[in-house]
Design an enzyme around this catalytic site. Structure first.
Site, short mmCIF file in Angstrom:
data_model
loop_
_atom_site.label_atom_id
_atom_site.label_comp_id
_atom_site.label_asym_id
_atom_site.label_seq_id
_atom_site.Cartn_x
_atom_site.Cartn_y
_atom_site.Cartn_z
N TRP A 189 0.84 -1.22 0.00
CA TRP A 189 0.00 0.00 0.00
C TRP A 189 0.86 1.25 0.00
O TRP A 189 0.55 2.24 -0.68
CB TRP A 189 -0.97 -0.02 1.18
N ASP B 145 -2.16 6.50 6.18
CA ASP B 145 -3.20 5.56 5.77
C ASP B 145 -3.47 4.67 6.98
O ASP B 145 -2.61 3.88 7.37
CB ASP B 145 -2.71 4.75 4.57
N LYS C 96 -12.47 -2.21 7.42
CA LYS C 96 -11.73 -3.07 8.33
C LYS C 96 -12.13 -2.79 9.78
O LYS C 96 -12.62 -3.67 10.47
CB LYS C 96 -10.23 -2.92 8.10
#
Lengths: 372, 372
Positions: free
Chosen positions: A121, A188, A212
């Site tokens: 990511w 993030d 999540k």
């Protein structure tokens, strides 16, 4: 309740009740949500707040949904201690969109931002930012296939911001502490938002896909320091300018009503559990239970190089003997433990144990490991 | 069914059944959905496909959700007759994002696109496109406060595409026919997708926010002709390049799982009703019932300048005597007709009568008008 059946007849409308079952949901995301949240979400699909309408078919400008948005924002502020220096936004497009939107809003072509590369990511965020300005990769754990979090990173001054991926869902690593830097952090936090207390004064922007730790897929949280905005020279498309959504409180256009509602319910649940401080303890307890078994059991080993880098959200491990891989997954499945297979890019096992995961489910997985 | 209550206890999890009620939902969007769709959606929030998990907490890469995505795409193709020359995408960000994404993907700085200005949404699309290339406004009904659809529009050759808003939710106008043009049409069909058959050969791109005729808020349909892509010189952020989502079948990152699922259910319902051809007839019938009453009843008048421009989706009208405005809305409310108030920018009344709206509900509104 009665509803029109589409042919002018009114029929009894009763959501069917599923039969008995018992699953321990270790999926990495979309991921487990608290049972009371799912119960309220299902009820709201039938009838929302006694309106005689489903939450799926009401105006986003109805007082009932505006109240949901207001409560969602207030809960983010309360749970994380977010001051009025920051805006709280509910956007779409996932963290993957924030990779470029953050740089587009915060970085001029002649400026440089620092990036810490700790996984797939981070690498994607770096790739997207390079289209908008200078990128200085301050540290990377790519040499170890991202199996650790770099320590003692030297961070020069003069950077516009420093970007990091707080928790790495795929590799099972997590920043235990956030680096010291003159520049604001951009983080993030998709796979760890609301899992621990945050030093908000260090951050310029936090973004998180909901699916999540916050709610179902379809909404993206952004918490942005307002004084950092409006400084880039480029023309921003209206929908990509954070200021558009700040001015209209996330309702410049139709927001993702239901994902926001379920996220709000999940935040209410976090608050009812004792808030982020309680989650922090709950998550540390669960992670210790599982890591202790991984370290004790000769059939398994952890995949993260050092204990300080281990994630409390995504516990990655592997069989000592590769021949045990499928039989172990079969044993998990038989015990109702689903989603334990590792990410397709790394293999092995991964148990995602987000906020909503009860300790009893982690115990169920540990029991499978013990008797394997 | 049993679920963990977050404290290690297994509780009975039964979505509560709302009490008796009966509403006619005329909201402009998010808007009415078919009762059987809401019933299945609520059930899936409790347990999806017998997985023992809610649809809100399963992986977007699970076989069960991949099957939903596949069926959703197949239904779009079947209902609208979409060939393999087109890609079918499920995106986020609404039509408001497609205003700039379409231009960003299809228009170079040295090229020109034609735009037809028939309302607030067209005007926004024009504003966003100007950041990416030349915009030629071919016709506008702004002189009449957008109360008609321009006819006999002269369209020069050499345009990259011609953009139009097929149906104008705010002003209650709709293109009865699509203009003839050398260039492919790019159409915002948010408030009419699946309401009528389309001459697909005319289109280069169709986009639609789901929350009117397709499903709940949170997903955006894009149907794009593949041979038009990859021709712009600019660097596109990965998430804004249609080709990214084509290559990964709308799952480059986590898609909005639940909004896609409910959209798929709604398309299944459209198909079961006889498809788009049946919807077309159903919608014409409903609209005629309501427009006939507006034209007959001396207390009301339509707001659209000519009958050919009238929308079959959003029926806009107003009281002849302004003093009747609030009493009429009160009478609607008393009869269970909700969402009849006009858009805040224009006032008056608006009855949105999308695919899912039964004729009996339109009759209920007509009955209120007759007895007013």
């Amino acid at each position: 309740m009665l509803r029109e059946n589409g042919e002018g007849k009114w029929i009894i409308f009763a959501p069917s009740i599923a039969p008995y079952m018992k699953k321990h949901n270790f999926f990495a995301g979309p991921a487990i949500l608290p049972a009371p949240v799912l119960e309220q979400a299902a009820a709201a699909v039938s009838d929302f707040e006694g309106m005689g309408l489903s939450i799926l078919e009401i105006s986003h400008r109805s007082p009932q949904f505006v109240a949901v948005l207001n409560e969602a924002e207030a809960l983010v502020r309360e749970l994380l201690g977010v001051s009025d220096d920051f805006a709280v936004l509910f956007l779409t497009g996932g963290a993957s969109s924030q990779f470029f939107v953050s740089a587009m809003n915060l970085l001029n072509e002649d400026q440089t931002a620092g990036y810490i590369d700790t996984g797939a990511w981070s690498a994607k965020a770096i790739k997207e930012a390079k289209n908008f300005g200078g990128v200085n990769v301050l540290a990377s754990s790519k040499d170890g296939n991202y199996n650790y979090i770099p320590e003692n990173i030297e961070i020069p001054s003069g950077l516009q911001y420093v970007h990091l991926t707080a928790n790495n869902t795929i590799f099972g690593t997590q920043f235990a502490e956030f680096p010291e830097t003159d520049a604001p952090l951009v983080a993030d936090m998709s796979s760890e938002i609301f899992s621990r207390r945050l030093p908000m004064e260090k951050f310029g922007l936090i973004y998180a896909g909901a699916q999540k730790n916050m709610g179902p897929a379809g909404v993206t949280l952004a918490i942005v320091r307002k004084d950092l905005l409006g400084k880039v020279k480029r023309t921003l498309p209206t929908m990509l300018d954070y200021r558009t959504h700040i001015a209209k409180q996330s309702s410049f256009n139709t927001p993702p009503v239901f994902p926001i509602y379920v996220s709000m319910l999940t935040m209410r649940w976090v608050k009812a559990q004792g808030g982020v401080e309680a989650m922090e303890k709950h998550n540390a307890d669960k992670a210790q239970l599982l890591y202790d078994e991984i370290d004790r059991n000769p059939k398994f080993r952890g995949t993260v190089a050092n204990k300080a880098s281990r994630s409390l959200m995504n516990v990655t491990f592997e069989p000592v003997d590769e021949a045990d891989a499928q039989p172990f997954l079969d044993a998990c499945e038989a015990a109702g433990c689903v989603g334990v297979k590792g990410h397709r890019s790394v293999g092995g096992f991964r148990a995602s144990i987000y906020n909503s995961m009860p300790k009893s489910s982690v115990q169920a997985l540990v029991d499978v490991m013990k008797s394997f």
